[in-house]
Design a protein around this motif. Structure first.
Motif, short mmCIF file in Angstrom:
data_model
loop_
_atom_site.label_atom_id
_atom_site.label_comp_id
_atom_site.label_asym_id
_atom_site.label_seq_id
_atom_site.Cartn_x
_atom_site.Cartn_y
_atom_site.Cartn_z
N ALA A 16 66.53 -29.99 -57.68
CA ALA A 16 67.97 -29.83 -57.96
C ALA A 16 68.64 -31.20 -58.15
CB ALA A 16 68.64 -29.06 -56.83
N LEU A 17 68.19 -32.17 -57.37
CA LEU A 17 68.79 -33.51 -57.47
C LEU A 17 68.23 -34.28 -58.66
CD1 LEU A 17 68.71 -34.74 -53.75
CD2 LEU A 17 70.63 -33.76 -54.99
N GLY A 18 67.07 -33.82 -59.15
CA GLY A 18 66.44 -34.50 -60.28
C GLY A 18 65.74 -35.78 -59.87
N ARG A 19 65.41 -35.91 -58.61
CA ARG A 19 64.66 -37.10 -58.19
C ARG A 19 64.03 -36.87 -56.82
NH1 ARG A 19 68.73 -39.74 -54.74
NH2 ARG A 19 70.73 -38.95 -55.42
N THR A 20 63.10 -37.75 -56.49
CA THR A 20 62.49 -37.63 -55.16
C THR A 20 63.42 -38.25 -54.12
OG1 THR A 20 61.30 -39.66 -55.59
CG2 THR A 20 60.07 -37.61 -55.87
N ILE A 21 63.30 -37.77 -52.93
CA ILE A 21 64.13 -38.31 -51.84
C ILE A 21 63.25 -39.17 -50.94
CG2 ILE A 21 65.68 -37.72 -49.94
CD1 ILE A 21 66.14 -35.01 -51.18
N GLU A 22 63.81 -40.27 -50.54
CA GLU A 22 63.07 -41.20 -49.69
C GLU A 22 62.66 -40.54 -48.38
OE1 GLU A 22 64.10 -45.28 -47.22
OE2 GLU A 22 65.52 -44.50 -48.68
N ARG A 23 61.40 -40.70 -47.99
CA ARG A 23 60.95 -40.26 -46.67
C ARG A 23 61.10 -41.43 -45.71
NH1 ARG A 23 60.15 -36.79 -50.73
NH2 ARG A 23 59.17 -34.87 -50.06
N ARG A 24 61.61 -41.18 -44.56
CA ARG A 24 61.70 -42.23 -43.56
C ARG A 24 60.99 -41.77 -42.31
NH1 ARG A 24 68.00 -43.80 -44.00
NH2 ARG A 24 68.02 -44.40 -46.19
N PHE A 25 60.45 -42.72 -41.61
CA PHE A 25 59.74 -42.39 -40.38
C PHE A 25 60.29 -43.24 -39.25
CE2 PHE A 25 57.04 -41.65 -44.00
CZ PHE A 25 56.58 -40.37 -43.79
N MET A 26 60.56 -42.61 -38.16
CA MET A 26 61.02 -43.33 -36.97
C MET A 26 59.80 -43.63 -36.12
SD MET A 26 64.11 -43.81 -35.42
CE MET A 26 65.81 -43.62 -35.85
N GLU A 27 59.68 -44.86 -35.67
CA GLU A 27 58.55 -45.19 -34.82
C GLU A 27 58.61 -44.33 -33.56
OE1 GLU A 27 57.52 -49.17 -32.79
OE2 GLU A 27 57.13 -49.38 -34.95
N GLY A 28 57.46 -43.86 -33.17
CA GLY A 28 57.42 -43.03 -31.95
C GLY A 28 57.50 -41.56 -32.27
N PHE A 29 57.79 -41.23 -33.52
CA PHE A 29 57.84 -39.81 -33.89
C PHE A 29 56.73 -39.52 -34.89
CE2 PHE A 29 61.97 -40.63 -32.28
CZ PHE A 29 62.20 -39.53 -31.49
N THR A 30 55.71 -38.87 -34.40
CA THR A 30 54.58 -38.58 -35.28
C THR A 30 55.01 -37.51 -36.26
OG1 THR A 30 53.52 -38.54 -33.15
CG2 THR A 30 52.08 -38.31 -35.08
N PRO A 31 54.91 -37.80 -37.54
CA PRO A 31 55.24 -36.75 -38.50
C PRO A 31 54.18 -35.66 -38.46
CG PRO A 31 54.42 -38.70 -39.62
CD PRO A 31 54.50 -39.05 -38.18
N PRO A 32 54.48 -34.48 -39.00
CA PRO A 32 53.46 -33.44 -39.06
C PRO A 32 52.23 -33.96 -39.80
CG PRO A 32 55.59 -32.62 -39.79
CD PRO A 32 55.74 -34.09 -39.61
N THR A 33 51.09 -33.33 -39.58
CA THR A 33 49.83 -33.82 -40.16
C THR A 33 49.97 -34.01 -41.67
OG1 THR A 33 49.18 -31.55 -40.34
CG2 THR A 33 48.30 -32.80 -38.46
N LYS A 34 49.14 -34.90 -42.19
CA LYS A 34 49.31 -35.35 -43.57
C LYS A 34 49.47 -34.21 -44.56
CE LYS A 34 48.07 -39.37 -46.02
NZ LYS A 34 47.72 -39.58 -47.25
N THR A 35 48.58 -33.23 -44.44
CA THR A 35 48.62 -32.15 -45.43
C THR A 35 49.93 -31.38 -45.35
OG1 THR A 35 47.50 -30.81 -43.81
CG2 THR A 35 46.15 -31.70 -45.61
N SER A 36 50.58 -31.45 -44.19
CA SER A 36 51.76 -30.62 -44.03
C SER A 36 53.05 -31.33 -44.39
CB SER A 36 51.85 -30.13 -42.58
OG SER A 36 51.92 -31.24 -41.74
N VAL A 37 53.00 -32.65 -44.52
CA VAL A 37 54.22 -33.39 -44.86
C VAL A 37 54.56 -33.12 -46.32
CG1 VAL A 37 55.23 -35.69 -45.03
CG2 VAL A 37 53.60 -35.19 -43.24
N PRO A 38 55.84 -32.92 -46.63
CA PRO A 38 56.18 -32.76 -48.03
C PRO A 38 55.64 -33.94 -48.82
CG PRO A 38 58.07 -32.39 -46.63
CD PRO A 38 56.98 -32.84 -45.74
N ASP A 39 55.21 -33.68 -50.05
CA ASP A 39 54.55 -34.71 -50.85
C ASP A 39 55.34 -36.01 -50.91
OD1 ASP A 39 52.69 -32.90 -51.31
OD2 ASP A 39 53.41 -32.31 -53.29
N VAL A 40 54.63 -37.09 -50.72
CA VAL A 40 55.25 -38.40 -50.88
C VAL A 40 54.64 -38.98 -52.15
CG1 VAL A 40 55.57 -40.66 -49.87
CG2 VAL A 40 55.40 -38.66 -48.41
N THR A 41 55.44 -39.16 -53.17
CA THR A 41 54.89 -39.59 -54.44
C THR A 41 54.74 -41.10 -54.47
OG1 THR A 41 57.00 -39.93 -55.47
CG2 THR A 41 56.11 -37.71 -55.57
#
Ligand code: AMP
Length: 457
Positions: free
Chosen positions: A377-402
């Motif tokens: 809808a926005l016509g672009r990818t949105i930046e993913r940010r990670f906070m140290e100390g917060f493990t993101p969901p496993t790789k396969t489950s994270v929304p695609d990071v292009t």
């Protein structure tokens, strides 16, 4: 106004648009111009620049604009101008809206912009005693801002006379559709004079709204500003996180980000209430806004947030509809919205009238598809940010990071690539640095005060 009118021509969507004109060029009645000046408006927003001349010319308008673009004044000012002529003491304009909060907000904007005009605006909605509304209607008001259900109630009781109506505004039509109000709207239309000016505003255009527009508008001029893209001044970020760690991540974000007023969205009333209580317990000046509250408590939460006595408001989509809090610096989606339209509505609460704002969304495994939909809808990818100390969901489950997108890593000191973040500690002790007042404001080149909320029933 000390500045001389300056007109710069811009070309947007192929339409030559007088963007940087000034309100003085509309030649409003001096009593209306005084209200515009008191509100601190100098430069019309794009929707105002386009819609005001069209409404002044008496044309029907299909306005595709989200909240936060200045659309209230875009219809209110030319309506006030029209009402300065002609007889008073009966309902000449009806503005139909989905929620009580939006009704109060529009009423407050009209009361402020029209403070010198002597024109009277009243609100009509359910959940409160009908008798004071009947009394105010009897006293004679030229403008009624109403929610559909209670309005139909007044019609069936014959406590409102709409036979001399001149202008009908249907605001946030897509929200009215979402809330199941379209049958009420169609019923209402049968009670209105055929000969009238109709303005329909909607942030999105589902099929049902297109059909409604076809039925109610005559030879309309379409005025489109940011149809599906949210306010350009909003920057977006996704924070991948496990469901169980959401609250801790939210707290870390609040702690390490330089925020002004923060609007946090949850999926359910219950989650809004619980999260609001948790924030208060920790020491934040926070309140929750959800459908289970009485009208008085909802209004108190909203007023407190507007005035700054609450720094954080936790709300559900329905409760937050149409909220105009000009100073919201951050919208945080604690829960992912259910639709891309809901995302656009939520983040329409920040970056209002060309101020800048940030939209953070906490993204779990289950939100992967919705994250993609929002990016489409926005016509672009949105930046993913990670906070140290917060493990993101496993790789396969994270929304695609292009490959094109940069994932920014925060550390616990709040430093991220090229972005200084400073914390707001509980009890609202703002960190030094970017304050509410130092936020960038673009349209006027001078600070734009929000309209004073003088509710002159
Ligand atoms: P709205 O989209 O009508 O809810 O307006 C969003 C916010 O922008 C409100 O706080 C208005 O007071 C403010 N606003 C509307 N028009 C202007 C303008 N021309 N200049 C500065 N602020 C404005």
């Amino acid at each position: 106004m000390s500045r001389l009118p300056v007109t710069v021509h811009l070309n947007i969507d192929g339409i030559k648009l007088k963007e940087f004109m000034e309100f003085t060029e509309f030649n409003f009645h001096p009593k209306i111009a005084a209200g515009v000046e008191a509100a601190g408006y100098v430069t019309p927003t794009p929707i105002q620049a386009r819609a005001i001349p069209t409404v002044l010319a008496g044309r029907d308008v299909m306005g595709l604009a989200q909240t936060g673009t200045g659309k209230t004044a875009a219809f209110a000012l030319p309506i006030l101008q029209r009402l300065m002529g002609g007889r008073r003491g009966h309902v000449r304009t009806l503005i139909v809206v989905p929620t009580r909060e939006l009704a109060e907000q529009i009423h407050a904007a009209i009361s402020s912009l029209g403070q010198r005009t002597g024109l009277r605006s009243i609100t009509v909605y359910g959940g409160v005693n009908i008798n004071p509304q009947i009394a105010r209607l009897k006293q004679g008001a030229e403008i009624v801002v109403a929610c559909p259900g209670r309005l139909l109630d007044h019609i069936s009781r014959k406590t409102i006379d709409l036979s001399r109506l001149e202008v009908l505004v249907l605001d946030e039509a897509d929200q009215m559709f979402d809330m199941g109000f379209l049958p009420d709207i169609r019923r209402l239309l049968k009670h209105l004079p055929q000969q009238r000016q109709t303005l329909l505003f909607s942030a999105t255009m589902p099929k049902e709204i297109r059909n409604l527009a076809k039925d109610v508008l005559r030879d309309p001029e379409t005025v489109q500003v940011d149809l599906v893209a949210p306010a350009v001044t909003v920057s977006h970020a996704l924070y991948p996180v496990e469901e169980a760690c959401k609250t801790d991540l939210l707290l870390a974000l609040l702690q390490h980000t330089d925020t002004g007023s923060v609007l946090v969205f949850t999926r359910t009333k219950h989650r809004a209430k619980r999260l609001g209580e948790k924030l208060v317990k920790i020491g934040y000046r926070a309140a929750s806004l959800q459908g289970n509250l009485s009208q008085n408590r909802r209004q108190a939460a909203l007023d407190g947030f507007r005035k700054g006595s609450y720094q954080i408001l936790v709300a559900t989509d329905i409760a937050a509809r149409g909220i105009d809090v000009s100073q919201v610096s951050h919208v945080i989606n604690y829960d992912m919205p259910n639709t891309t339209d809901a995302y656009i509505h939520r983040i329409g609460r920040t970056g209002r009238a060309a101020r800048s704002g940030d939209a953070f969304t906490l993204v779990t495994n289950a939100d992967r598809a919705m994250a993609r939909g929002i990016e489409r809808a926005l016509g672009r990818t949105i930046e993913r940010r990670f906070m140290e100390g917060f493990t993101p969901p496993t790789k396969t489950s994270v929304p695609d990071v292009t490959a094109t997108e940069q994932a920014t890593r925060h550390n616990r000191d709040g430093q991220s690539a090229g972005k200084r973040v400073q914390g707001v500690s509980p009890a609202g002790k703002s960190a030094p640095g970017r304050s509410k007042n130092s936020r960038r404001r673009r349209f006027s080149g001078r600070s734009a005060k929000p309209a004073a909320a003088s509710v002159g029933r």
